[in-house]
Design an enzyme around this catalytic site. Structure first.
Site, PDB file in Angstrom:
ATOM      1  CB  SER A 147      -0.967  -0.037   1.187  1.00 33.55           C
ATOM      2  OG  SER A 147      -1.977   0.939   1.074  1.00 33.55           O
ATOM      3  CG  HIS A 182      -5.307  -1.192  -1.470  1.00 27.38           C
ATOM      4  ND1 HIS A 182      -5.244  -2.309  -0.668  1.00 27.38           N
ATOM      5  CD2 HIS A 182      -4.498  -0.262  -0.888  1.00 27.38           C
ATOM      6  CE1 HIS A 182      -4.449  -2.075   0.367  1.00 27.38           C
ATOM      7  NE2 HIS A 182      -3.975  -0.841   0.248  1.00 27.38           N
TER       8      HIS A 182
END
Length: 256
Positions: A147, A182
Site C-alpha cells: 500500500s 488495492h
C-alpha cells in the site's frame, strides 16, 4: 470512466529526489502478513526466497502507520523463526526506541508497512532514509512494501493520505511512473487512477490488486505474482485522450 475526477489535493514536492535506483523492489498491492488472519502469506514467503538466504535479516519500517506498535508486533510474529527481525521506529516508540537508520544498510529485506504515503515521505526525508535506501538496494537489499509501502518507491501514486483519493506527485522515484495499490479491492481506486492517467495528472504506471505483487529489477518489471486467484497486475498507459490497461502475466505462487 467517470467524466468528473476527484479533487486534486495540494502537494509539496521534494527539493531533491534520487534518480532511479538499481536493485530489487517488490511492490505489494495488498496481502502479505498485513492482510492475513494468521500472519501466513505466500507473498511474504516469496519475498524471503528472493534473498537466497535461509534466515535473512528483515527490517520492518512502519512509518506510514505512525509506528503503530500492534502492526510491528504482527510483523515480528509473522516472521518469527524464519528471519532475523528488527523494527525501525522513527517515532521512538517503546519497546523499539530509536535505532540509527543506517541499520537499513545491514538488511537483506526492508519491508515497509501501509498507512499514509504523504506522512511517510516527509518523515523519511527528514531522517535521511531515501539515500540510505538507495545505497541498500544497490548493494543487494530487497526493498518491499504494501500500500503506502508500495507507493513510496514510485515517482507518483494514488493515495488516501488526505482523506479522499488524490494523486500524489511526491515519491522517491526508485521506480519510474505511478503506482496504484488495492486496484480492485477498494471502491473508486480503479476509476480514479484511470482518470488521472488519462488527464495527465499522473504519468502511466502500474496497478496492483490486493494479494498480488510486482517485482522490479533496476526499475524494470520482471515478475508478477499472486497468492489468491484472479488478482490482476496491469500496466496503465495514456492512450490519446483516454487510457488503456495492459494486463501482465501473473504467476500463482506455489501452495495457493
Amino acid at each position: 470512466m467517470p467524466a468528473t475526477m476527484p479533487t486534486t489535493m495540494p502537494t509539496t514536492r521534494p527539493t531533491t529526489r534520487p534518480t532511479r535506483t538499481t536493485g530489487t523492489v517488490l511492490a505489494l498491492g495488498g496481502g502479505g502478513f498485513s492482510m492475513s488472519d494468521d500472519g501466513s502469506s505466500a507473498i511474504d514467503d516469496h519475498l524471503l526466497d528472493l534473498t537466497g538466504k535461509d534466515t535473512p535479516k528483515v527490517c520492518f519500517v512502519p512509518t506510514a502507520s505512525g509506528d503503530d506498535n500492534g502492526y510491528a508486533h504482527r510483523f515480528e510474529e509473522a516472521f518469527a523463526g524464519r528471519a532475523r527481525t528488527s523494527v525501525l521506529s522513527l517515532f521512538c516508540h517503546e519497546p523499539w526506541g530509536y535505532a540509527d537508520p543506517e541499520l537499513l544498510l545491514e538488511q537483506d529485506v526492508v519491508y515497509v508497512g501501509g498507512g499514509s504515503t504523504a506522512n511517510l515521505l516527509v518523515v523519511w526525508r527528514r531522517h535521511g532514509l531515501p539515500d540510505l535506501l538507495a545505497r541498500a538496494a544497490a548493494q543487494g537489499t530487497v526493498l518491499a512494501g504494501i500500500s503506502a509501502g508500495m507507493n513510496c518507491w514510485f515517482e507518483s501514486s494514488s493515495t488516501d493520505s488526505f482523506g479522499p483519493l488524490a494523486p500524489l506527485d511526491d515519491g522517491l522515484g526508485f521506480v519510474p511512473g505511478s503506482a496504484c495499490p488495492h486496484y480492485l479491492g477498494e471502491e473508486d481506486r480503479r476509476d480514479a487512477y484511470l482518470g488521472w492517467v488519462a488527464s495527465g495528472a499522473l504519468p502511466g504506471g502500474y496497478a496492483v490488486d490486493e494479494y498480488a505483487a510486482l517485482r522490479f529489477v533496476d526499475g524494470v518489471p520482471v515478475d508478477a505474482v499472486s497468492e489468491r486467484p484472479d488478482r490482476p497486475v496491469l500496466r496503465v498507459e495514456r492512450d490519446g485522450d483516454g487510457v488503456r490497461e495492459v494486463p501482465l502475466d501473473v504467476r500463482r505462487l506455489p501452495g495457493t
